[in-house]
Design a protein around this motif. Structure first.
Motif, PDB file in Angstrom:
ATOM      1  N   THR B  55      -5.928  58.296  60.101  1.00  0.00           N
ATOM      2  CA  THR B  55      -5.860  59.263  61.196  1.00  0.00           C
ATOM      3  C   THR B  55      -6.962  59.021  62.218  1.00  0.00           C
ATOM      4  OG1 THR B  55      -5.247  60.777  59.444  1.00  0.00           O
ATOM      5  CG2 THR B  55      -5.427  61.694  61.642  1.00  0.00           C
ATOM      6  N   ILE B  59      -6.567  58.342  66.224  1.00  0.00           N
ATOM      7  CA  ILE B  59      -7.239  59.175  67.238  1.00  0.00           C
ATOM      8  C   ILE B  59      -8.115  58.303  68.121  1.00  0.00           C
ATOM      9  CG2 ILE B  59      -8.988  60.962  67.534  1.00  0.00           C
ATOM     10  CD1 ILE B  59      -7.249  62.665  66.166  1.00  0.00           C
ATOM     11  N   LEU B  63      -6.473  57.986  71.705  1.00  0.00           N
ATOM     12  CA  LEU B  63      -6.967  59.152  72.425  1.00  0.00           C
ATOM     13  C   LEU B  63      -8.350  58.909  73.003  1.00  0.00           C
ATOM     14  CD1 LEU B  63      -5.475  61.795  72.871  1.00  0.00           C
ATOM     15  CD2 LEU B  63      -6.872  62.818  71.087  1.00  0.00           C
ATOM     16  N   LEU B  64      -9.303  58.523  72.169  1.00  0.00           N
ATOM     17  CA  LEU B  64     -10.681  58.442  72.626  1.00  0.00           C
ATOM     18  C   LEU B  64     -10.913  57.196  73.473  1.00  0.00           C
ATOM     19  CD1 LEU B  64     -12.620  59.637  69.467  1.00  0.00           C
ATOM     20  CD2 LEU B  64     -11.816  60.950  71.402  1.00  0.00           C
ATOM     21  N   TYR B  67      -9.476  56.948  77.171  1.00  0.00           N
ATOM     22  CA  TYR B  67     -10.124  57.829  78.134  1.00  0.00           C
ATOM     23  C   TYR B  67     -11.623  57.555  78.253  1.00  0.00           C
ATOM     24  CZ  TYR B  67      -5.801  60.499  78.274  1.00  0.00           C
ATOM     25  OH  TYR B  67      -4.508  60.869  78.442  1.00  0.00           O
ATOM     26  N   LEU B  69     -13.899  57.805  75.938  1.00  0.00           N
ATOM     27  CA  LEU B  69     -14.661  58.877  75.294  1.00  0.00           C
ATOM     28  C   LEU B  69     -15.240  58.411  73.960  1.00  0.00           C
ATOM     29  CD1 LEU B  69     -12.195  61.819  75.947  1.00  0.00           C
ATOM     30  CD2 LEU B  69     -14.354  61.400  77.089  1.00  0.00           C
ATOM     31  N   TYR B  71     -18.049  57.998  72.953  1.00  0.00           N
ATOM     32  CA  TYR B  71     -19.230  58.723  72.475  1.00  0.00           C
ATOM     33  C   TYR B  71     -18.865  59.991  71.716  1.00  0.00           C
ATOM     34  CZ  TYR B  71     -18.330  61.496  76.676  1.00  0.00           C
ATOM     35  OH  TYR B  71     -17.750  62.277  77.618  1.00  0.00           O
ATOM     36  N   LEU B  72     -17.584  60.409  71.777  1.00  0.00           N
ATOM     37  CA  LEU B  72     -17.151  61.601  71.030  1.00  0.00           C
ATOM     38  C   LEU B  72     -16.667  61.266  69.619  1.00  0.00           C
ATOM     39  CD1 LEU B  72     -15.178  63.755  73.604  1.00  0.00           C
ATOM     40  CD2 LEU B  72     -17.411  64.201  72.624  1.00  0.00           C
ATOM     41  N   ILE B  75     -18.121  63.331  66.356  1.00  0.00           N
ATOM     42  CA  ILE B  75     -17.731  64.749  66.258  1.00  0.00           C
ATOM     43  C   ILE B  75     -16.231  64.899  66.039  1.00  0.00           C
ATOM     44  CG2 ILE B  75     -17.495  65.130  68.752  1.00  0.00           C
ATOM     45  CD1 ILE B  75     -18.826  67.866  68.219  1.00  0.00           C
ATOM     46  N   SER B  76     -15.437  64.020  66.702  1.00  0.00           N
ATOM     47  CA  SER B  76     -13.996  64.184  66.506  1.00  0.00           C
ATOM     48  C   SER B  76     -13.572  63.690  65.127  1.00  0.00           C
ATOM     49  CB  SER B  76     -13.209  63.472  67.607  1.00  0.00           C
ATOM     50  OG  SER B  76     -13.752  62.236  67.883  1.00  0.00           O
ATOM     51  N   VAL B  80     -11.463  65.684  62.357  1.00  0.00           N
ATOM     52  CA  VAL B  80     -10.271  65.141  61.706  1.00  0.00           C
ATOM     53  C   VAL B  80     -10.388  65.274  60.192  1.00  0.00           C
ATOM     54  CG1 VAL B  80      -9.063  62.997  61.193  1.00  0.00           C
ATOM     55  CG2 VAL B  80      -9.682  63.535  63.534  1.00  0.00           C
TER      56      VAL B  80
END
Lengths: 204, 193
Positions: B55, B59, B63-64, B67, B69, B71-72, B75-76, B80
């Motif tokens: 998963t 993601i 997703l990350l 875009y 992202l 650096y997220l 936390i994401s 999850v």
């Protein structure tokens, strides 16, 4: 401007992931709702519900919980006897074991309590002790045992001040006689049968 | 096909998640007192780690990364893992009460197992693909289970043996873990990673 868009994307994505998992969890908690512990309920329904406490637990429900947790064997219930052990073994898919000998005290033969009525002083102590309300009588009047209700749990013996209660084996009558058990059940009973034979009890 | 086998062997023996990467040490010391609890914890970890590494790969890739992202990530991934553990717990409780009994408290505890987050992050670092990520997670979890079960078996023996007073308790457990790590160093070079 670029920075603002970037921050907003970050927030939207993170909130999106959180909302997605939140929705899944919310749906799952409704869809996969469990009322109580199903195993405990099933075990509890097989126990005789005499709440006699001979298994060293404070009733049938706590004993069922202990079995479900695997803390104790299925052979601690004298009122239930062989039938309960076999039913529990079948439910939990484990080998049946002979009744705990410390608790058994010869209870591999089914017995009922009988009050020697000429000795009874009508103290009502045995009525309070009986877990299944199988003793009738009132203060200063003779008591007697309803044979059909008695589970043979022996709990009325210790409180009696004049020792007028005895345990007698149930006689085989045309109504209580059963066919001998079929072979596949007998094979499951082998462990129990060994104990019965060594004690010189009746043939199963 | 052979490289998939190498991933499994590599994660179970050569780069064992506990003994050579030093991740997931708290459950390693915490639930290794009894063999049964160790097996329960191991099974739960295998399940969650495999699912969560797949998963988190999805993601991250869809997703990350698109875009910008990256650096997220941490936390994401935590989000999850927590979500998957919660979901798994609910489903297992409903569908298989027996399995839920075996895994018990260990299922929610996996949320705090740093090996799970560690594997998800390592997958990104090694830029593993979809199947590789899943296999990497599965292999790591198998390695974790293997070590946990071996260690629990040893601790059961140690607790019954005559240990000098100064070494009793955690001390002998630490020494045992160290010796185990040394022994597993023997697998180094079995596969070039």
């Amino acid at each position: 401007m670029m920075l603002v868009i970037e921050i907003i994307t970050a927030i939207v994505v993170l909130v999106g992931i959180a909302a997605f998992f939140g929705l899944i969890l919310g749906y799952a908690s409704v869809r996969f709702k469990v009322e109580g512990d199903p195993i405990t309920d099933q075990i509890d329904s097989l126990l005789p519900q005499t709440q006699c406490g001979q298994c060293s637990f404070a009733g049938c429900r706590p004993y069922a919980e202990a079995i479900a947790k695997g803390e104790i064997g299925i052979n601690q219930c004298p009122p239930g006897g062989k039938a309960t052990i076999l039913a529990l073994a079948d439910l939990l898919d484990i080998e049946p074991e002979p009744l705990n000998e410390e608790l058994a005290e010869g209870s591999d033969i089914a017995t009922v309590a009988v009050i020697i009525e000429k000795d009874c002083i009508g103290c009502t102590l045995c009525i309070q002790a009986c877990p299944v309300d199988a003793i009738v009588g009132s203060a200063k009047h003779m008591h007697t045992v309803i044979e059909a209700e008695c589970t043979g749990c022996d709990l009325c013996l210790p409180p009696c001040p004049v020792d007028c209660i005895i345990m007698v084996p149930i006689k085989e009558t045309p109504t209580s006689w059963k066919h001998p058990e079929p072979h596949h059940v007998v094979r499951g009973l082998q462990a129990i049968a060994v104990v019965v034979e060594t004690k010189g009890g009746a043939q199963p | 096909m052979i490289e998939y086998l190498f991933i499994i062997i590599g994660t179970v023996w050569v780069n064992n998640i506990v003994l050579s990467q030093f991740l997931g040490l708290c459950p390693f010391m915490g639930v290794s007192r009894k063999l049964e609890t160790a097996i329960g914890m191991g099974l739960a970890t295998v399940f969650v780690l495999t699912l969560s590494s797949i998963t988190s790969y999805l993601i991250h890739t869809y997703l990350l990364h698109p875009y910008g992202l990256d650096y997220l990530r941490t936390i994401s991934f935590i989000l999850v893992i927590a979500g998957i553990v919660g979901f798994t717990e609910l489903v297992v409780h409903k569908t298989s009460p027996l399995l839920h009994n075996v895994l018990g408290i260990y299922l929610p505890l996996i949320t705090t197992n740093c090996a799970v987050l560690g594997v998800a992050l390592l997958n990104v670092q090694k830029s593993n693909g979809f199947i590789e990520s899943g296999l990497y997670g599965f292999g790591s979890a198998m390695g974790f289970t293997l070590i946990l079960v071996l260690f629990a078996a040893m601790r059961e023996r140690i607790s019954a043996s005559d240990v000098p007073e100064v070494f009793q308790g955690s001390a002998i457990a630490m020494i045992t873990a160290g010796l185990m790590a040394l022994a597993f160093m023997g697998f180094t070079g079995l596969i070039k990673t």
